[in-house]
Every structure is written in C-alpha cells, then in structure tokens.
Write a protein that holds these residues in place. Structure first.
Motif, mmCIF file in Angstrom:
data_model
loop_
_atom_site.group_PDB
_atom_site.id
_atom_site.type_symbol
_atom_site.label_atom_id
_atom_site.label_comp_id
_atom_site.label_asym_id
_atom_site.label_seq_id
_atom_site.Cartn_x
_atom_site.Cartn_y
_atom_site.Cartn_z
ATOM 1 N N LEU A 23 -0.410 -0.199 -9.345
ATOM 2 C CA LEU A 23 0.554 -0.506 -10.029
ATOM 3 C C LEU A 23 1.253 0.599 -10.549
ATOM 4 O O LEU A 23 2.541 0.624 -10.615
ATOM 5 N N GLU A 24 0.633 1.485 -11.039
ATOM 6 C CA GLU A 24 1.230 2.724 -11.943
ATOM 7 C C GLU A 24 1.884 3.523 -10.675
ATOM 8 O O GLU A 24 3.072 3.776 -10.920
ATOM 9 N N TRP A 25 1.375 3.748 -9.542
ATOM 10 C CA TRP A 25 1.899 4.557 -8.697
ATOM 11 C C TRP A 25 3.098 3.784 -8.157
ATOM 12 O O TRP A 25 4.175 4.423 -7.812
ATOM 13 N N THR A 26 3.078 2.409 -7.850
ATOM 14 C CA THR A 26 4.384 1.788 -7.332
ATOM 15 C C THR A 26 5.439 1.695 -8.347
ATOM 16 O O THR A 26 6.676 1.723 -8.084
ATOM 17 N N GLU A 27 5.030 1.589 -9.675
ATOM 18 C CA GLU A 27 5.987 1.557 -10.720
ATOM 19 C C GLU A 27 6.708 3.101 -10.705
ATOM 20 O O GLU A 27 8.095 2.823 -10.781
ATOM 21 N N GLN A 28 6.214 4.054 -10.342
ATOM 22 C CA GLN A 28 6.893 5.379 -10.345
ATOM 23 C C GLN A 28 7.770 5.360 -8.982
ATOM 24 O O GLN A 28 8.937 5.891 -9.187
ATOM 25 N N GLU A 84 -3.875 -3.317 0.253
ATOM 26 C CA GLU A 84 -3.142 -2.908 1.191
ATOM 27 C C GLU A 84 -2.300 -4.315 1.554
ATOM 28 O O GLU A 84 -1.095 -4.167 1.737
ATOM 29 N N ALA A 85 -3.094 -5.431 1.670
ATOM 30 C CA ALA A 85 -2.498 -6.780 1.953
ATOM 31 C C ALA A 85 -1.464 -7.062 1.202
ATOM 32 O O ALA A 85 -0.437 -7.574 1.345
ATOM 33 N N ALA A 86 -1.559 -6.856 -0.398
ATOM 34 C CA ALA A 86 -0.882 -7.530 -1.280
ATOM 35 C C ALA A 86 0.503 -6.511 -1.237
ATOM 36 O O ALA A 86 1.525 -7.041 -1.310
ATOM 37 N N LEU A 87 0.320 -5.166 -1.028
ATOM 38 C CA LEU A 87 1.291 -4.444 -0.889
ATOM 39 C C LEU A 87 2.382 -4.568 0.245
ATOM 40 O O LEU A 87 3.508 -4.529 0.483
ATOM 41 N N TYR A 111 3.708 -6.964 -8.555
ATOM 42 C CA TYR A 111 2.820 -7.398 -9.470
ATOM 43 C C TYR A 111 2.308 -8.765 -9.089
ATOM 44 O O TYR A 111 0.936 -9.063 -9.034
ATOM 45 N N GLU A 112 3.139 -9.643 -8.785
ATOM 46 C CA GLU A 112 2.794 -10.939 -8.181
ATOM 47 C C GLU A 112 1.667 -10.949 -6.897
ATOM 48 O O GLU A 112 0.623 -11.623 -6.981
ATOM 49 N N ALA A 113 2.046 -10.065 -6.072
ATOM 50 C CA ALA A 113 1.284 -9.940 -4.766
ATOM 51 C C ALA A 113 -0.035 -9.291 -5.111
ATOM 52 O O ALA A 113 -1.261 -9.660 -4.567
ATOM 53 N N VAL A 114 -0.251 -8.416 -6.012
ATOM 54 C CA VAL A 114 -1.366 -7.700 -6.413
ATOM 55 C C VAL A 114 -2.325 -8.570 -7.115
ATOM 56 O O VAL A 114 -3.442 -8.918 -7.104
#
Length: 149
Positions: A23-28, A84-87, A111-114
């Motif tokens: 989530l930190e990586w995706t936030e960036q 990976e499935a969540a993303l 966030y919801e998927a993860v």
C-alpha cells in the motif's frame, strides 16, 4: 503461545507487513499517476523502457511488472499471490473507469481489494496514507522508506 500458533502469528504478521508495504508503494504510484506520470523505482528505468507502460502504469502509476517484482522480493511467507490478486482486481476496476480516474477513488479501490484479502499492518490505514507522508524508493534494494516532505 504454542509453537504452531507462534508460526501462524509470525506468518500473519509478515503478510500484514507486506500488505502495508504494498500500500505504501501503490500510494507513491497513485500520487505520480494523479500528476499524469508513471513512478518508476530507482534503478528500474531500463526495465521500464524495455517493457513500456502497462495497465499498472495507467491505473496505479506503477509498472505492473515492477510492482510484482518488488512484492515477490519482499514476500517472506507466500502472501504475494494474495496481494497480486488484489492489485489485479484494483487495476481491472480502475482501467474500466478510463478517463474518469480520480485519486481518491483509485486509493479506495486499492485499499479495499487488499484489505479483503490481508489486513495491512497498522501503519497503512487509509488515514495515514493521506497524512502527508511520501515514500522514496531505495535504489539498492527496491524497498521503501518513509519521510515527510
């Protein structure tokens, strides 16, 4: 705790930390995407030029192949397939939106998927993701480290 429950607790904690880091990586990446750019981790520019932009760039602001690589490298307990499935789910949802992409909605989708699969460690709550914290790539190992701007 018994030995078995300690192992389960350790695996769950490691999976939660991996979810938080993801989530930190995706936030960036989402921050880059909100400015119309793709965030490529330091040292990955050549691979990104070779692979080109993909659905991860369009949806999350991060090349999917780089995000997959980072998650796999950080995974110590076999949680990468869940993340990976969540993303993948979030990327599909965001790509279907097309031109109606919005930062808040993209953040919610990720966030919801993860969170449906793995509860992230405490530091990655929705509130902390938007508290002004930004994440840098560490060129030597692809890991993130927090700092305030």
């Amino acid at each position: 705790m018994t030995g078995g429950s300690q192992l389960v607790h350790h695996r769950a904690g490691a999976a939660a930390r991996l979810a938080r880091r993801t989530l930190e990586w995706t936030e960036q990446g989402l921050e880059h995407r909100s400015r119309g750019r793709c965030g490529v981790p330091d040292g990955a520019e050549r691979r990104h030029r070779k692979h080109g932009h993909d659905a991860g760039c369009a949806a999350l602001g991060l090349p999917r192949h780089e995000l997959t690589r980072m998650i796999a490298r950080a995974d110590a307990v076999g949680a990468a397939p869940l993340i990976e499935a969540a993303l993948g789910e979030a990327i599909d949802e965001l790509c279907h939106r097309g031109a109606s992409w919005r930062l808040h909605a993209a953040r919610e989708a990720v966030y919801e998927a993860v969170e449906r699969r793995i509860t992230p460690a405490v530091a990655a709550t929705r509130e902390s993701a938007t508290d002004g914290r930004r994440w840098q790539w560490s060129p030597e190992n692809g890991k993130s480290r927090g700092h305030h701007e």
